[in-house]
Design a protein around this motif. Structure first.
Motif, PDB file in Angstrom:
ATOM      1  N   GLY A 183      29.060 -10.789  24.633  1.00 55.77           N
ATOM      2  CA  GLY A 183      28.372 -10.857  24.412  1.00 55.77           C
ATOM      3  C   GLY A 183      28.164 -11.276  22.803  1.00 55.77           C
ATOM      4  O   GLY A 183      27.874 -12.808  22.152  1.00 55.77           O
ATOM      5  N   GLY A 184      28.614 -10.478  21.822  1.00 54.85           N
ATOM      6  CA  GLY A 184      28.423 -10.849  20.700  1.00 54.85           C
ATOM      7  C   GLY A 184      29.359 -11.907  20.621  1.00 54.85           C
ATOM      8  O   GLY A 184      29.427 -12.842  19.097  1.00 54.85           O
ATOM      9  N   MET A 185      30.696 -11.575  20.976  1.00 54.11           N
ATOM     10  CA  MET A 185      31.732 -12.693  20.978  1.00 54.11           C
ATOM     11  C   MET A 185      31.612 -13.653  20.952  1.00 54.11           C
ATOM     12  O   MET A 185      31.705 -14.943  19.932  1.00 54.11           O
ATOM     13  CB  MET A 185      33.121 -11.903  21.401  1.00 54.11           C
ATOM     14  CG  MET A 185      34.194 -10.512  21.166  1.00 54.11           C
ATOM     15  SD  MET A 185      35.208 -10.161  22.223  1.00 54.11           S
ATOM     16  CE  MET A 185      35.713 -11.381  21.373  1.00 54.11           C
ATOM     17  N   GLN A 186      30.612 -13.973  22.218  1.00 52.64           N
ATOM     18  CA  GLN A 186      30.412 -15.134  22.756  1.00 52.64           C
ATOM     19  C   GLN A 186      29.633 -15.958  21.547  1.00 52.64           C
ATOM     20  O   GLN A 186      29.136 -17.084  21.498  1.00 52.64           O
ATOM     21  CB  GLN A 186      29.517 -15.313  23.690  1.00 52.64           C
ATOM     22  CG  GLN A 186      30.842 -15.041  25.467  1.00 52.64           C
ATOM     23  CD  GLN A 186      29.910 -15.757  26.431  1.00 52.64           C
ATOM     24  OE1 GLN A 186      28.974 -15.608  26.476  1.00 52.64           O
ATOM     25  NE2 GLN A 186      30.385 -14.476  27.121  1.00 52.64           N
ATOM     26  N   GLN A 187      28.875 -15.353  20.543  1.00 51.75           N
ATOM     27  CA  GLN A 187      27.800 -15.271  19.722  1.00 51.75           C
ATOM     28  C   GLN A 187      28.822 -16.306  18.749  1.00 51.75           C
ATOM     29  O   GLN A 187      28.016 -17.176  17.641  1.00 51.75           O
ATOM     30  CB  GLN A 187      26.961 -14.560  19.075  1.00 51.75           C
ATOM     31  CG  GLN A 187      25.543 -15.081  18.954  1.00 51.75           C
ATOM     32  CD  GLN A 187      25.174 -15.799  19.626  1.00 51.75           C
ATOM     33  OE1 GLN A 187      24.667 -15.708  20.969  1.00 51.75           O
ATOM     34  NE2 GLN A 187      23.756 -16.495  19.783  1.00 51.75           N
ATOM     35  N   ARG A 188      29.765 -15.585  18.189  1.00 48.48           N
ATOM     36  CA  ARG A 188      30.300 -16.048  17.169  1.00 48.48           C
ATOM     37  C   ARG A 188      31.075 -17.409  17.244  1.00 48.48           C
ATOM     38  O   ARG A 188      31.653 -18.217  16.379  1.00 48.48           O
ATOM     39  CB  ARG A 188      31.603 -15.004  17.169  1.00 48.48           C
ATOM     40  CG  ARG A 188      31.049 -13.229  16.474  1.00 48.48           C
ATOM     41  CD  ARG A 188      32.021 -12.811  16.118  1.00 48.48           C
ATOM     42  NE  ARG A 188      31.719 -11.440  16.014  1.00 48.48           N
ATOM     43  CZ  ARG A 188      32.076 -11.321  14.534  1.00 48.48           C
ATOM     44  NH1 ARG A 188      32.331 -11.956  13.957  1.00 48.48           N
ATOM     45  NH2 ARG A 188      31.562  -9.309  14.477  1.00 48.48           N
ATOM     46  N   VAL A 189      31.647 -17.288  18.478  1.00 45.37           N
ATOM     47  CA  VAL A 189      32.062 -18.603  18.759  1.00 45.37           C
ATOM     48  C   VAL A 189      30.930 -19.598  18.378  1.00 45.37           C
ATOM     49  O   VAL A 189      31.497 -21.254  18.190  1.00 45.37           O
ATOM     50  CB  VAL A 189      32.629 -18.636  20.216  1.00 45.37           C
ATOM     51  CG1 VAL A 189      33.003 -20.504  20.607  1.00 45.37           C
ATOM     52  CG2 VAL A 189      33.732 -18.266  20.702  1.00 45.37           C
ATOM     53  N   GLY A 190      30.023 -19.571  18.779  1.00 48.42           N
ATOM     54  CA  GLY A 190      28.681 -20.252  18.644  1.00 48.42           C
ATOM     55  C   GLY A 190      28.094 -21.110  17.578  1.00 48.42           C
ATOM     56  O   GLY A 190      28.254 -21.907  16.473  1.00 48.42           O
ATOM     57  N   LEU A 191      28.956 -19.644  16.595  1.00 51.26           N
ATOM     58  CA  LEU A 191      28.659 -19.952  14.682  1.00 51.26           C
ATOM     59  C   LEU A 191      30.403 -20.377  14.212  1.00 51.26           C
ATOM     60  O   LEU A 191      30.024 -21.461  13.718  1.00 51.26           O
ATOM     61  CB  LEU A 191      28.611 -18.568  14.417  1.00 51.26           C
ATOM     62  CG  LEU A 191      28.496 -18.480  13.034  1.00 51.26           C
ATOM     63  CD1 LEU A 191      27.640 -19.582  12.033  1.00 51.26           C
ATOM     64  CD2 LEU A 191      28.524 -17.145  12.169  1.00 51.26           C
ATOM     65  N   ALA A 192      30.986 -20.425  14.982  1.00 53.11           N
ATOM     66  CA  ALA A 192      32.294 -21.155  15.058  1.00 53.11           C
ATOM     67  C   ALA A 192      31.848 -22.699  14.831  1.00 53.11           C
ATOM     68  O   ALA A 192      32.755 -22.812  14.491  1.00 53.11           O
ATOM     69  CB  ALA A 192      33.758 -20.693  15.384  1.00 53.11           C
ATOM     70  N   ARG A 193      31.604 -23.082  16.166  1.00 48.19           N
ATOM     71  CA  ARG A 193      31.370 -23.966  16.692  1.00 48.19           C
ATOM     72  C   ARG A 193      30.713 -25.164  15.516  1.00 48.19           C
ATOM     73  O   ARG A 193      31.429 -26.333  15.004  1.00 48.19           O
ATOM     74  CB  ARG A 193      31.325 -24.048  17.865  1.00 48.19           C
ATOM     75  CG  ARG A 193      30.733 -25.579  19.008  1.00 48.19           C
ATOM     76  CD  ARG A 193      30.658 -25.685  19.754  1.00 48.19           C
ATOM     77  NE  ARG A 193      28.906 -24.809  19.920  1.00 48.19           N
ATOM     78  CZ  ARG A 193      28.634 -24.061  21.230  1.00 48.19           C
ATOM     79  NH1 ARG A 193      29.226 -24.964  22.484  1.00 48.19           N
ATOM     80  NH2 ARG A 193      27.478 -23.799  21.379  1.00 48.19           N
ATOM     81  N   ALA A 194      29.647 -24.328  14.757  1.00 48.88           N
ATOM     82  CA  ALA A 194      28.719 -24.856  14.307  1.00 48.88           C
ATOM     83  C   ALA A 194      29.803 -25.323  13.121  1.00 48.88           C
ATOM     84  O   ALA A 194      29.387 -26.112  12.458  1.00 48.88           O
ATOM     85  CB  ALA A 194      27.452 -24.351  13.856  1.00 48.88           C
ATOM     86  N   ILE A 195      30.340 -24.670  12.140  1.00 45.34           N
ATOM     87  CA  ILE A 195      30.937 -23.999  11.303  1.00 45.34           C
ATOM     88  C   ILE A 195      31.688 -25.340  11.188  1.00 45.34           C
ATOM     89  O   ILE A 195      32.595 -25.951  10.047  1.00 45.34           O
ATOM     90  CB  ILE A 195      32.280 -22.803  11.330  1.00 45.34           C
ATOM     91  CG1 ILE A 195      30.805 -21.543  10.955  1.00 45.34           C
ATOM     92  CG2 ILE A 195      32.944 -23.008   9.875  1.00 45.34           C
ATOM     93  CD1 ILE A 195      31.015 -20.176  10.461  1.00 45.34           C
TER      94      ILE A 195
END
Length: 367
Positions: free
Chosen positions: A176-188
């Motif tokens: 779950g934490g890694m998926q959240q990082r993917v979401g942050l990377a997508r925004a970046i």
């Protein structure tokens, strides 16, 4: 910008007297509200309408992290969805860099969402059939950016959130934490001027949540993104936000820096929120110091060379460390010149959350 004010920064988001009323008679309800000053309960009873946001106004400066916090049902998620017009307001304005969001055509709105505003929500909605890399650059693909450039941007964004080596994996292979990082990377990767973050870390375990808070704070400093961050956790808001807006029943109850919110709550509702918050890392020397002239008049003496020194931005925790090693007051200096004094009594009052109580000549407090 960290723990500061937007007063001197360029205004990026300007919310003006925003109302959102849900119901078939919303237009009648808002007219009655403006003419008769009806309460939320009166609107519900008379018009069978629900007030989601009531008369909200705030500004967010360039590079500021502005946290909006409140309990479930307070209206915070409804409010943030007006910024990119996922929700249409009943009344009021949202200006993005001076542009009225509600005046945009459908094409202009899509362009603003794609180029200026990035979204990170609690549910990442990652596409399960696409790899991490392809999820991250989806918005760039929609915009027609060539594959080589997309891959370069993807790898940079993935590196920024510490997911190196996972770019070819699929979402179901990640925690779950890694998926959240993917979401942050997508925004970046989209490189927007504004980030909208709606409780992005709230579903995570405490340790992972704190790690992602740290990562977000680091990226925020580095990339200077203007951010609206929604949370129900005051500790998170205080840790992340330059300023905090506390919501209740759709209204903004208080807006201020974390220090202002904790030391000067606007009402009993805010006071209850901040009652258990430690002041040690939050309250500054500037908040509790006695002006130098006042100290001289009250004590009849000037600071001595052997008195410890601190800057106005020193925290209570740092002042405690200085105070333990001496019986003398602490001299607060700015640009090398003494501007105030922190006595042991003032320090204790600050720890108790009574930083607004300054010593008086009549009582002789602070001796």
């Amino acid at each position: 910008m960290r723990k500061g004010s937007s007063s001197s920064a360029e205004v990026v988001i300007d919310c003006k007297n925003l109302w959102k009323i849900f119901g078939e008679k919303a237009s009648e309800a808002i007219a009655a509200v403006r003419e008769q000053k009806l309460s939320k309960v009166e609107i519900r009873d008379r018009f069978d309408c629900i007030v989601g946001v009531q008369d909200a106004s705030f500004q967010v400066g360039r590079g500021e992290v502005f946290c909006i916090m409140g309990l479930s049902g307070s209206g915070k998620s409804t409010l943030i969805r007006h910024v990119n017009r996922l929700i249409e307001p009943t009344h009021g304005q949202i200006l993005i860099e001076g542009i009225d969001v509600n005046a945009l055509s459908a094409t202009q709105l899509r362009s603003m969402r794609a180029e200026k505003i990035g979204m990170v929500f609690q549910n990442m909605a990652l596409m399960p059939h696409r790899t991490v890399r392809d999820n991250v650059v989806f918005s760039l693909e929609i915009r027609g950016i060539d594959k080589e450039e997309r891959n370069r941007v993807a790898l940079n964004a993935i590196d920024a959130v510490d997911l190196n080596g996972w770019d070819a994996c699929y979402p179901d292979e990640l925690s779950g934490g890694m998926q959240q990082r993917v979401g942050l990377a997508r925004a970046i990767a989209a490189d927007p001027a504004i980030l909208l973050m709606d409780e992005p870390f709230s579903a995570l375990d405490p340790l992972i949540r704190r790690q992602l808070q740290d990562k977000f704070m680091s990226l925020s400093e580095e990339m200077h993104k203007t951010t609206l961050f929604i949370t129900h956790d005051l500790d998170e808001a205080i840790r992340i936000g330059d300023r905090i807006a506390i919501m209740k029943d759709g209204a903004l109850v208080q807006v201020g820096t974390p220090e202002e919110i904790v030391t000067n709550p606007a009402d009993d509702y805010v006071a209850d929120f901040v009652a258990g918050i430690s002041k040690l890392e939050l309250v500054s020397a500037a908040k509790i110091m006695e002006p130098l002239g006042h100290f001289r008049q009250r004590r009849g003496e000037d600071p001595k060379e052997d008195w410890p020194e601190a800057r106005p931005d020193y925290s209570l925790d740092e002042l405690v460390d200085l105070s333990i090693a001496t019986q003398h007051p602490i001299v607060i200096k700015a640009d090398g010149k003494p501007i105030g004094i922190v006595t042991k009594n003032a320090l204790l009052r600050g720890i108790q959350g009574k930083a607004d109580e300054s010593p008086t000549l009549e009582t002789g407090a602070g001796q």
